[in-house]
Write an enzyme that holds these catalytic residues in place. Structure first.
Site, PDB file in Angstrom:
ATOM      1  CG  ASN A 203      -0.254   0.083   2.529  1.00  0.00           C
ATOM      2  OD1 ASN A 203       0.890   0.539   2.621  1.00  0.00           O
ATOM      3  ND2 ASN A 203      -0.917  -0.343   3.597  1.00  0.00           N
ATOM      4  CD  GLU A 206       1.952  -2.393   3.451  1.00  0.00           C
ATOM      5  OE1 GLU A 206       1.318  -2.880   4.399  1.00  0.00           O
ATOM      6  OE2 GLU A 206       1.658  -2.625   2.240  1.00  0.00           O
ATOM      7  CG  ASP A 272      -5.727  -9.515   3.980  1.00  0.00           C
ATOM      8  OD1 ASP A 272      -6.250  -9.523   5.118  1.00  0.00           O
ATOM      9  OD2 ASP A 272      -4.525  -9.300   3.766  1.00  0.00           O
TER      10      ASP A 272
HETATM   11  N1  LIG Z   1     -12.382   4.298   0.504  1.00  0.00           N
HETATM   12  C1  LIG Z   1     -12.291   3.447  -0.502  1.00  0.00           C
HETATM   13  N2  LIG Z   1     -13.129   3.534  -1.559  1.00  0.00           N
HETATM   14  C2  LIG Z   1     -13.041   2.665  -2.594  1.00  0.00           C
HETATM   15  N3  LIG Z   1     -12.127   1.674  -2.674  1.00  0.00           N
HETATM   16  C3  LIG Z   1     -11.270   1.542  -1.639  1.00  0.00           C
HETATM   17  C4  LIG Z   1     -11.300   2.410  -0.498  1.00  0.00           C
HETATM   18  N4  LIG Z   1     -10.338   2.016   0.383  1.00  0.00           N
HETATM   19  C5  LIG Z   1      -9.722   0.948  -0.198  1.00  0.00           C
HETATM   20  N5  LIG Z   1     -10.262   0.671  -1.388  1.00  0.00           N
HETATM   21  C6  LIG Z   1      -9.870  -0.392  -2.307  1.00  0.00           C
HETATM   22  O1  LIG Z   1      -9.097  -1.340  -1.584  1.00  0.00           O
HETATM   23  C7  LIG Z   1      -7.752  -1.365  -2.082  1.00  0.00           C
HETATM   24  C8  LIG Z   1      -6.764  -1.643  -0.965  1.00  0.00           C
HETATM   25  O2  LIG Z   1      -6.851  -0.660  -0.004  1.00  0.00           O
HETATM   26  P1  LIG Z   1      -5.559  -0.169   0.807  1.00  0.00           P
HETATM   27  O3  LIG Z   1      -4.672   0.533  -0.130  1.00  0.00           O
HETATM   28  O4  LIG Z   1      -6.051   0.568   1.977  1.00  0.00           O
HETATM   29  O5  LIG Z   1      -4.876  -1.541   1.217  1.00  0.00           O
HETATM   30  P2  LIG Z   1      -4.154  -1.974   2.565  1.00  0.00           P
HETATM   31  O6  LIG Z   1      -3.713  -0.795   3.330  1.00  0.00           O
HETATM   32  O7  LIG Z   1      -3.107  -2.955   2.173  1.00  0.00           O
HETATM   33  O8  LIG Z   1      -5.281  -2.745   3.340  1.00  0.00           O
HETATM   34  P3  LIG Z   1      -5.069  -3.718   4.583  1.00  0.00           P
HETATM   35  O9  LIG Z   1      -5.708  -2.997   5.712  1.00  0.00           O
HETATM   36  O10 LIG Z   1      -5.758  -4.979   4.224  1.00  0.00           O
HETATM   37  O11 LIG Z   1      -3.620  -3.949   4.752  1.00  0.00           O
HETATM   38  C9  LIG Z   1      -7.560  -0.037  -2.778  1.00  0.00           C
HETATM   39  O12 LIG Z   1      -6.575  -0.124  -3.765  1.00  0.00           O
HETATM   40  C10 LIG Z   1      -8.951   0.158  -3.410  1.00  0.00           C
HETATM   41  O13 LIG Z   1      -9.107  -0.642  -4.529  1.00  0.00           O
HETATM   42 MG   LIG Z   2      -2.030  -4.422   3.303  1.00  0.00          MG
END
Ligand SMILES: Nc1ncnc2c1ncn2[C@@H]1O[C@H](COP(=O)(O)OP(=O)(O)OP(=O)(O)O)[C@@H](O)[C@H]1O
Ligand SMILES: [Mg+2]
Length: 484
Positions: A203, A206, A272
């Site tokens: 993300n 990271e 995930d």
């Molecule tokens: N507010 C939102 N609206 C629409 N889509 C979202 C939103 N938040 C997350 N997503 C979708 O989910 C994907 C992953 O979110 P994020 O980048 O927060 O992953 P993450 O931080 O790895 O999550 P995790 O908490 O599982 O580790 C984003 O790329 C998008 O496709």
């Molecule tokens: Mg993640």
């Protein structure tokens, strides 16, 4: 999107190995109404406790929800959390036959205390030390046995000690040997251990940490993307950007995939869902960009749910077909509070009712129609899956909460639907403040526990008698061959 739709049927039955840090996610649903006399902290009265697979267990659950067959490889302690985790995995159709017991370390447990749908505190119990050589050997042996039979492979690294460089590189070599796509959800600084994988999915936070650069705009993001491609030595880097969607990097440049606007309940676990959907789509033969588009869609669906959740194939299909109207009626508590307040200010008469509505039948439909005739706006509180299980037993519900909500929302007489987790609708009644609270069934108004509350808020309770013999229990009994 149309191009992406043709891959959905191909997701079913694809075998995906999921290696990583396994955890048990515990949600302690509680009520906070007092401050402790011992210290200035709230006292949480526990209402109920639920368990779901966390870490790579949630990735495997997402693969199963999308119709794939997950082969989960991870470590379990010899403890009660381990037993609960096995049950939680099996409940989500994830087989536990490839898990390895490591009696020297506890099963990782994350306990979240939740009150009024808010996270109060999270308590982690874990040992993050690197796994022993003996366990590493067992892991690599298991990976070698499974790899040739898989359609694709996922590594879910939460930096809890399972995904060492040795284990990681061993699996990457196997993926190359058997020509399987391999996707990694990375963690930490050392991306070199992921060298040779197909794609990594950090993300934004990271990616910035690993690229050792601040990401403040598109320019710095593309800079970071280039650094990670070089540093990790993977074919692709997919940076997920939360509410801003995601950006896919490869040697020839980058592709931006905007987020699908969503009402957000809980972003936990969105990553995930992304890696599970991405990898299953690659296993189904989709090109990386199409796989990323499907992953973005699935990510947007899962953030619309509370707690660690999964996205089903049906939900992907429904959203891709763009059947939105009914879904627009499904609201979270905060939105419902302002909606009912505005409606009241406009002088609307609000009718509220609640129930499980598990297998909707004519009795439900008729009483809802009658209920709507009593006022202007009909709002329904539908019990979440967990609360139906708590109320009706382990075999219930038959229908998933989102589907029950959408079925109700597709009835013309229904204006708004909200999913609630409590066993009783009291908190919702306090938010909606209905003019009339309707109960369908063999109730006496005087016996209804919520009567006092509704009247204290200026409303009244009305009971609509049921159609004789129409009930979910009867339908199920009939299906099971009992004559009713
Ligand atoms: N507010 C939102 N609206 C629409 N889509 C979202 C939103 N938040 C997350 N997503 C979708 O989910 C994907 C992953 O979110 P994020 O980048 O927060 O992953 P993450 O931080 O790895 O999550 P995790 O908490 O599982 O580790 C984003 O790329 C998008 O496709
Ligand atoms: Mg993640």
């Amino acid at each position: 999107m149309d191009k992406a739709r043709k891959y959905l049927p191909e997701l079913s039955g694809k075998k995906v190995m999921v290696l990583g840090d396994l955890m048990l996610d515990e949600h302690i649903w509680s009520k906070v109404s007092r401050i402790s006399p011992e210290a200035p902290v709230p006292i949480a009265d526990v209402l109920r406790i639920t368990h779901v697979p966390g870490g790579c267990g949630n990735v495997a659950a997402n693969v199963a929800a999308l119709g794939g067959i997950p082969y989960l490889v991870g470590l379990l302690g010899r403890d009660s959390s381990g037993e609960k985790l096995v049950r939680a995995l099996e409940k989500q159709n994830v087989s536990t036959g490839n898990l390895i017991i490591d009696a020297d370390r506890p099963t990782i447990l994350k306990s979240r205390i939740i009150a009024a749908s808010q996270h109060v505190i999270r308590v982690d119990r874990e040992d993050r030390s690197t796994v022993s050589p003996a366990v590493t050997k067992k892991l690599i042996k298991r990976l070698s046995e499974l790899a040739p039979k898989m359609d694709a492979i996922i590594i879910s690294d939460y930096e809890k000690g399972t995904v060492t460089a040795e284990v990681c590189q061993a699996l990457i070599r196997l993926a190359k040997k058997y020509n399987k796509p391999l996707a990694i959800d990375p963690k930490g600084f050392n991306y070199a251990k992921y060298r040779g994988a197909t794609v990594i999915t950090p993300n934004l936070r990271e990616a910035a940490i690993a690229a050792r650069t601040a990401i403040v705009d598109d320019k710095s993001l593309s800079q970071a993307g280039k650094i990670l491609l070089k540093h990790a030595g993977t074919r692709f880097v997919l940076v997920t950007r939360g509410k801003d969607g995601m950006t896919l990097f490869d040697k020839s440049g980058s592709t931006y995939i905007p987020a699908i606007p969503r009402e957000v309940f809980d972003i936990t676990g969105a990553g995930d869902t992304v890696i599970a959907t991405l990898t299953l789509s690659l296993a189904a033969g989709a090109p990386i960009k199409t796989a990323a588009i499907l992953a973005n869609l699935a990510g947007s669906i899962v953030v619309g749910k509370i707690g660690t959740a999964t996205c089903s194939l049906d939900e992907l299909e429904v959203t891709l077909e763009g059947r939105e109207p009914a879904q627009q009626k499904i609201k979270n508590r905060n939105d419902l509070a302002s909606i009912s307040k505005n409606l009241k200010n406009e002088g609307a008469k609000i009718i509220f009712t609640n129930g499980c509505f598990d297998l909707l039948h004519l009795g439900h439909v008729r009483y809802l129609r009658e209920a709507k005739k009593l006022g202007d706006i009909l709002i329904i509180g539908v019990n979440s899956d967990d609360s139906v299980t708590a109320l009706k037993g382990p075999d219930r519900p038959y229908i998933h909460e989102l589907e029950r909500a959408e079925i109700l929302a597709s009835l013309e007489c229904v204006d708004f639907v909200t999913i609630f987790h409590e066993l009783r609708p009291d908190n919702l009644i306090k938010i909606v403040r209905p003019d009339i609270h309707v109960k369908g069934g063999d109730y006496k108004v005087a016996d209804l526990p919520e009567k006092k509350l509704v009247e204290s808020l200026g409303g009244k309770v009305v009971v609509i008698p049921p159609i004789k013999g129409r009930s979910t229990t009867n339908i199920v009994a009939k299906i099971l061959g009992g004559k009713k």
